[in-house]
Write a protein that holds these residues in place. Structure first.
Motif, short mmCIF file in Angstrom:
data_model
loop_
_atom_site.label_atom_id
_atom_site.label_comp_id
_atom_site.label_asym_id
_atom_site.label_seq_id
_atom_site.Cartn_x
_atom_site.Cartn_y
_atom_site.Cartn_z
N LYS A 16 1.21 -1.22 -0.18
CA LYS A 16 -0.10 0.20 0.08
C LYS A 16 0.65 1.18 -0.31
CE LYS A 16 -1.95 -1.22 3.91
NZ LYS A 16 -0.82 -0.31 3.99
N GLU A 39 -3.54 6.09 8.13
CA GLU A 39 -3.74 5.14 9.77
C GLU A 39 -3.18 4.67 9.96
OE1 GLU A 39 -8.32 5.04 9.20
OE2 GLU A 39 -8.57 7.61 9.41
N PRO A 40 -3.52 3.93 11.43
CA PRO A 40 -3.68 4.86 12.34
C PRO A 40 -3.04 5.99 13.11
CG PRO A 40 -3.07 3.08 13.49
CD PRO A 40 -2.63 2.77 12.32
N ARG A 50 -2.09 6.40 17.68
CA ARG A 50 -1.83 5.56 17.12
C ARG A 50 -0.46 4.68 18.40
NH1 ARG A 50 0.26 3.55 11.36
NH2 ARG A 50 2.10 2.48 12.11
N PHE A 70 -9.51 3.32 17.53
CA PHE A 70 -9.65 3.46 15.81
C PHE A 70 -10.09 4.61 15.63
CE2 PHE A 70 -6.57 -0.73 15.57
CZ PHE A 70 -5.77 -0.60 15.25
N ARG A 74 -9.35 8.67 14.15
CA ARG A 74 -9.50 7.76 12.76
C ARG A 74 -10.55 9.65 12.78
NH1 ARG A 74 -11.98 3.84 11.87
NH2 ARG A 74 -9.91 3.71 10.76
N ASP A 95 -3.61 5.77 3.12
CA ASP A 95 -2.80 4.35 4.05
C ASP A 95 -3.63 3.78 5.03
OD1 ASP A 95 -1.47 1.98 4.51
OD2 ASP A 95 0.53 3.62 3.45
N ARG A 96 -4.45 3.27 4.70
CA ARG A 96 -6.47 3.03 5.64
C ARG A 96 -6.86 4.06 6.03
NH1 ARG A 96 -4.76 -2.56 6.26
NH2 ARG A 96 -3.04 -2.80 7.01
N SER A 100 -10.31 -0.62 6.72
CA SER A 100 -9.04 -0.98 8.29
C SER A 100 -9.88 -2.11 9.29
CB SER A 100 -7.78 -0.86 7.86
OG SER A 100 -7.29 -0.71 7.25
N THR A 101 -11.04 -1.18 10.04
CA THR A 101 -11.80 -1.39 11.54
C THR A 101 -12.66 -1.92 10.53
OG1 THR A 101 -11.20 0.89 12.02
CG2 THR A 101 -12.73 -0.21 13.57
N GLN A 105 -11.01 -5.77 13.07
CA GLN A 105 -11.81 -5.71 14.12
C GLN A 105 -12.88 -6.42 13.78
OE1 GLN A 105 -9.71 -2.97 13.76
NE2 GLN A 105 -8.10 -3.47 15.22
N ARG A 145 7.93 -9.05 3.63
CA ARG A 145 8.37 -8.29 3.93
C ARG A 145 10.02 -8.35 4.65
NH1 ARG A 145 5.74 -4.87 8.20
NH2 ARG A 145 3.73 -5.25 7.45
N ARG A 149 7.97 -7.65 11.97
CA ARG A 149 7.63 -5.77 13.10
C ARG A 149 7.50 -5.81 14.18
NH1 ARG A 149 1.96 -4.34 10.84
NH2 ARG A 149 2.27 -3.25 11.77
N PHE A 153 0.94 -5.85 16.27
CA PHE A 153 0.69 -6.86 15.01
C PHE A 153 1.38 -7.56 15.06
CE2 PHE A 153 -2.28 -1.75 15.97
CZ PHE A 153 -3.50 -2.39 15.84
P1 TYD Z 1 -0.33 -0.31 9.43
O1 TYD Z 1 0.52 1.34 10.07
O2 TYD Z 1 -0.85 0.15 7.95
O3 TYD Z 1 1.01 -1.21 9.63
P2 TYD Z 1 2.23 -1.21 8.35
O4 TYD Z 1 3.04 -0.56 9.66
O5 TYD Z 1 2.52 -2.37 8.03
O6 TYD Z 1 2.34 -0.09 7.59
O7 TYD Z 1 -0.87 -1.25 10.43
C1 TYD Z 1 -0.73 -1.14 11.79
C2 TYD Z 1 -1.77 -2.00 12.03
O8 TYD Z 1 -3.10 -1.49 12.30
C3 TYD Z 1 -1.83 -3.22 11.19
O9 TYD Z 1 -2.21 -4.26 10.98
C4 TYD Z 1 -3.34 -2.83 10.80
C5 TYD Z 1 -3.67 -2.64 11.52
N1 TYD Z 1 -5.35 -1.75 11.68
C6 TYD Z 1 -6.35 -1.73 12.34
O10 TYD Z 1 -6.29 -3.12 13.58
N2 TYD Z 1 -8.09 -1.45 12.34
C7 TYD Z 1 -7.71 -0.44 11.21
O11 TYD Z 1 -8.54 0.66 11.65
C8 TYD Z 1 -6.51 0.43 11.23
C9 TYD Z 1 -5.69 1.95 10.29
C10 TYD Z 1 -5.41 -0.54 10.62
#
Ligand code: TYD
Length: 204
Positions: A16, A39-40, A50, A70, A74, A95-96, A100-101, A105, A145, A149, A153
């Motif tokens: 993304k 987001e977050p 976040r 979340f 938002r 980006d999200r 995503s929620t 979730q 990857r 990470r 998550f």
């Molecule tokens: P993100 O920053 O996109 O991950 P990355 O570090 O890979 O760029 O998002 C962090 C994590 O949060 C990702 O596993 C998805 C999760 N997430 C939710 O569970 N719910 C939400 O509403 C959002 C926006 C993200």
């Protein structure tokens, strides 16, 4: 669609952020000054939230509390970053966002999707104009990857990512007017071309 609000969604590692950056370059080439956000996060307050969401152990928050956090993040992102940018005539690329929620979730239990939807209509009440869902096999995403990470998550596992992928594809069927699925298994250049073709059709 004069100043579109565009989002990118997909499983972790779908590519993304690369696509967000190439679309931003495309808009800049057209002398547009897009707001690129995520987001977050995406506003000072939402970035603080976040940190609460990503740090600590996996069981730190219940699914319900996570939905509230979340959504709080938002709301701040929308008030402080997205809406002012759209008002100023800038395209927003995030980006999200709320999908995503709905998926992450909502994937935890079928009943949580209802909670997500009710809170969304109470506190957010806004959908993107266009959403790209980058679709990719989670096993491929995982193998891409480079840096593992190290946050809450990190260990969601392949089965969870598979459920998330299925969730995003179901969402694309639920919102066919704004969602476009692109094949994330292609090269980043090909994905970027697919994205810009859609932009050409929808945001002439
Ligand atoms: P993100 O920053 O996109 O991950 P990355 O570090 O890979 O760029 O998002 C962090 C994590 O949060 C990702 O596993 C998805 C999760 N997430 C939710 O569970 N719910 C939400 O509403 C959002 C926006 C993200």
């Amino acid at each position: 669609m004069s100043t579109p609000f565009i989002t990118f969604e997909g499983i972790d590692g779908a590519g993304k952020s690369t696509q967000v950056q190439s679309l931003a370059r495309l808009f800049r080439k057209m002398n547009r000054d897009p707001l690129v956000t995520r987001e977050p996060g995406g506003s000072a307050g939402a970035e603080d939230i976040r940190r609460l969401l990503v740090a600590g152990d996996q069981g730190r928050w219940s699914v319900e509390t996570e939905i509230l956090l979340f959504t709080a993040a938002r709301r701040d992102h929308l008030e402080r970053s997205i809406q002012p940018a759209l008002k100023a005539g800038r395209t927003v690329i995030s980006d999200r966002f709320a999908d995503s929620t709905r998926v992450y979730q909502g994937a935890a239990r079928a009943s949580t999707r209802r909670v997500v939807d009710r809170l969304h209509s109470l506190m957010i009440g806004r959908e993107p104009d266009l959403t790209f869902i980058i679709d990719l096999d989670p096993a491929i995403a995982l193998s891409r990857r480079r840096v593992p990470r190290a946050d809450r998550f990190e260990n969601m596992g392949l089965d969870f990512q598979k459920a998330v992928r299925t969730g995003f594809l179901a969402l694309a069927e639920e919102f066919p007017d704004r969602c476009v699925v692109v094949n994330g298994d292609d090269s980043p250049e090909k994905v970027a071309t697919d994205v810009s073709d859609v932009i050409g059709e929808r945001c002439p």
